[in-house]
Scaffold this active site. Sequence first.
Site, mmCIF file in Angstrom:
data_model
loop_
_atom_site.group_PDB
_atom_site.id
_atom_site.type_symbol
_atom_site.label_atom_id
_atom_site.label_comp_id
_atom_site.label_asym_id
_atom_site.label_seq_id
_atom_site.Cartn_x
_atom_site.Cartn_y
_atom_site.Cartn_z
ATOM 1 C CD1 TRP A 118 88.932 26.278 56.585
ATOM 2 C CD2 TRP A 118 87.202 27.439 55.773
ATOM 3 N NE1 TRP A 118 88.790 25.965 55.253
ATOM 4 C CE2 TRP A 118 87.748 26.654 54.733
ATOM 5 C CE3 TRP A 118 86.112 28.265 55.489
ATOM 6 C CZ2 TRP A 118 87.228 26.656 53.430
ATOM 7 C CZ3 TRP A 118 85.600 28.273 54.194
ATOM 8 C CH2 TRP A 118 86.152 27.488 53.187
ATOM 9 C CG ASP A 123 83.788 24.858 60.633
ATOM 10 O OD1 ASP A 123 83.525 23.702 60.246
ATOM 11 O OD2 ASP A 123 84.142 25.775 59.867
ATOM 12 C CE LYS A 169 85.740 20.950 52.793
ATOM 13 N NZ LYS A 169 85.778 22.017 53.754
HETATM 14 C C1 PLP Z 1 85.312 23.444 53.636
HETATM 15 C C2 PLP Z 1 85.152 24.157 54.925
HETATM 16 C C3 PLP Z 1 84.182 25.157 55.088
HETATM 17 C C4 PLP Z 1 83.276 25.591 53.966
HETATM 18 O O1 PLP Z 1 82.269 24.675 53.783
HETATM 19 P P1 PLP Z 1 81.119 24.893 52.683
HETATM 20 O O2 PLP Z 1 80.387 23.610 52.770
HETATM 21 O O3 PLP Z 1 81.792 25.136 51.380
HETATM 22 O O4 PLP Z 1 80.296 26.040 53.112
HETATM 23 C C5 PLP Z 1 84.097 25.776 56.317
HETATM 24 N N1 PLP Z 1 84.883 25.417 57.349
HETATM 25 C C6 PLP Z 1 85.827 24.466 57.230
HETATM 26 C C7 PLP Z 1 86.661 24.108 58.403
HETATM 27 C C8 PLP Z 1 85.974 23.800 56.014
HETATM 28 O O5 PLP Z 1 86.917 22.841 55.893
#
Ligand code: PLP
Length: 360
Positions: free
Chosen positions: A102, A172, A196
């Site tokens: 990521w 993030d 998530k």
């Molecule tokens: C799932 C995830 C993403 C992607 O998220 P989207 O909502 O599909 O754009 C980005 N960063 C992390 C850490 C994730 O777990």
Amino acid sequence: MTRVFNFSAGPATLPESVLRQAADEMLDWHGSGMSVMEMSHRGKEYMSIHAEAQSDLRELLAIPANYKVLFLQGGAIGQNAFVPMNLYRGKASADYVNTGEWSKKSITEARKYGIVNVVASSEPSGFTSIPKQDTWKLDPNAAYVHICSNETIGGMQYHWTPDMGDVPLVADMSSEILSKPIDVSCYGLIYCGAQKNIGPAGLTLVIVREDLIGQAMPITPSVFDLKQQSDNDSMLNTPPTYAIYIAGLVFKWLKKQGGLKAIEEHNRVKAALLYDYLDSQTFYSCPIAKDDRSLMNVPFKLKDESLDEAFLKGAKERGMLQLKGHRSVGGMRASIYNAMPKEGVQALVAYMKEFQKQHA
Ligand SMILES: *Cc1c(COP(=O)(O)O)cnc(C)c1O
């Protein structure tokens, strides 16, 4: 009806009581005679849902008054562009820490908008540990420092908060938000996709310090402009109303669990069940350094990969789904977010023991 234990990394399992309440309210929300999905986002019913979700989130995370909470769209992937467009603020470069899949996506996207310096990387460790802050080659003039606080695929999590001084820290937190208390004042901007640990896909949460708002690049699309979205309380365009409603129910559920300290304790107990077992034998293994292991996403491998399919099949027969690791790393991964009950992890460990006995 049978509910499975869903170990998916996202979209992920939600609290059953939340789903039941949403089902009860599906056709008629609080006597309005309509579903939340059918409401005008400017009407007083929906506005009350929106405001309450915001204030519950503020309470849960103890968000200081000088931070805005935005309910946006575009996912965390969208934020990979949103962040540089809004936060470069005329500065020459931004610093990024690469801890896995990521982080790499964030770095690649940011490079479209400005110079990115990768100031530290987990690559030398084969992405099994997080580089210590004293090894980061930080630029004091960087626009911001970006981290991925929980690498959902690799299974690494910061159990400390980087101190970046005057340079805003951007995180993030897609796969760990609301899993524990955090000190929001340590961050310039926090973002996450909701699917998530919060609610349905389609909602993106941004928490941002007010002084960082208002300096977007001229090319920034209006829906991605921090100032425009913040001035319009995330309603520059139609927000993902139903996803925000479900997120609001999850925030209430979290409050009922005792808030984030209580949920963290619960998460620690669940993760320990799995990691303690992984460390107690050699049939399965977890490659991640002990200090950096994620409490949310637990990757593990079978010593004999040829047993992977049989393992997954047996798990499925026992009502445990989505344990296959991400295609980029292989093996298994158990995502055990807030809504995964302890019974789910106990069932998984019991099955792992049984499988080991059969095949050792
Ligand atoms: C799932 C995830 C993403 C992607 O998220 P989207 O909502 O599909 O754009 C980005 N960063 C992390 C850490 C994730 O777990």
